[in-house]
Design a protein around this motif. Structure first.
Motif, PDB file in Angstrom:
ATOM      1  N   UNK A 142       0.842  -1.201   0.000  1.00  0.00           N
ATOM      2  CA  UNK A 142       0.000   0.000   0.000  1.00  0.00           C
ATOM      3  C   UNK A 142       0.878   1.253   0.000  1.00  0.00           C
ATOM      4  N   UNK A 143       1.896   1.265   0.848  1.00  0.00           N
ATOM      5  CA  UNK A 143       2.784   2.423   0.937  1.00  0.00           C
ATOM      6  C   UNK A 143       3.580   2.619  -0.345  1.00  0.00           C
ATOM      7  N   UNK A 144       4.205   1.558  -0.845  1.00  0.00           N
ATOM      8  CA  UNK A 144       5.034   1.663  -2.041  1.00  0.00           C
ATOM      9  C   UNK A 144       4.203   2.080  -3.251  1.00  0.00           C
ATOM     10  N   UNK A 145       3.020   1.510  -3.385  1.00  0.00           N
ATOM     11  CA  UNK A 145       2.174   1.822  -4.537  1.00  0.00           C
ATOM     12  C   UNK A 145       1.761   3.285  -4.540  1.00  0.00           C
ATOM     13  N   UNK A 146       1.450   3.819  -3.364  1.00  0.00           N
ATOM     14  CA  UNK A 146       1.067   5.228  -3.270  1.00  0.00           C
ATOM     15  C   UNK A 146       2.272   6.155  -3.370  1.00  0.00           C
ATOM     16  N   UNK A 147       3.349   5.812  -2.691  1.00  0.00           N
ATOM     17  CA  UNK A 147       4.512   6.698  -2.647  1.00  0.00           C
ATOM     18  C   UNK A 147       5.166   6.828  -4.022  1.00  0.00           C
TER      19      UNK A 147
END
Length: 223
Positions: A142-147
């Motif tokens: 979730x973090x990597x996809x958004x960041x």
């Protein structure tokens, strides 16, 4: 992230780790299911620590039921939510024995009908055990996809649908492992290691001076 950058992004992750695997320890589909169920809000390391003693005495649903709730709780008491997880695990074992002949089903519907098994757990089992190109969205993904801008979304399901739409099919089978490992060891929550990131040049959030440049990749465990 530009669509044209997505294939090079995954090609770079693949080059660094051609055959990624789960960091959970297991020897069967049932043990994988049990380990993933136990891993919610817990680290893979903490789960591996308890399953190394639990799985040898309970390697099947029937054997797990024979061990019983109290002993299972005693084995897993060092991980978060252990009481709820133990109850869900035992109830899942009961359903596996009664409805599936002691085998782990390979359909999403049947998996998600098991206590404690949500979409993320079902995706992991379908991908790792049965080779389906599903993507399980945990906090790292979730973090990597958004960041990075790879697949922005407000919810895990939004991110999952975005990833399925954007990740090239040739990378989809291993995509969630590459993204989990990248989030765990490089694109960390508090301080991402942008200066060591091999894919910083594709990332929407990387410092401007790193975009479009090649970096020496940080070493990521192979599996």
């Amino acid at each position: 992230m530009k669509r044209a950058d997505i294939a090079p992004f995954f090609a770079t992750l693949q080059a660094a780790n051609p055959h990624p695997t789960s960091e959970l320890e297991y020897t069967s589909v049932f043990e994988l299911l049990a380990a993933v169920l136990l891993s919610a809000q817990a680290t893979d390391r903490s789960v591996n620590k308890v399953t190394r003693d639990l799985f040898p005495i309970a390697p099947t649903p029937a054997r797990m039921l024979a061990v019983g709730l109290d002993r299972v709780m005693d084995h897993i008491k060092t991980i978060g939510l252990f009481r709820t997880k133990a109850k869900n695990l035992l109830e899942t074992c009961r359903l596996l024995v009664e409805q599936h002949g002691g085998k782990v089903p390979r359909s999403r519907e049947a998996l998600e009908a098991l206590p404690g098994v949500g979409r993320k757990t079902a995706n992991v089992v379908l991908n790792v055990a049965f080779g389906e190109p599903t993507i399980a969205v945990d906090t790292h993904i979730f973090r990597v996809s958004n960041r990075t801008g790879l697949a922005p979304g407000a919810t895990p399901l939004d991110v999952e649908m975005g990833l399925l739409a954007r990740v090239p099919i040739e990378y989809r089978l291993h995509a969630h492992h590459w993204l989990i490992l990248h989030g765990r060891y490089v694109c960390q929550a508090r301080r991402p290691l942008c200066e060591q990131c091999a894919v910083a040049r594709f990332c929407d959030s990387a410092p401007r001076e790193l975009r479009g440049t090649r970096r020496r990749p940080v070493e990521v465990p192979a599996g």
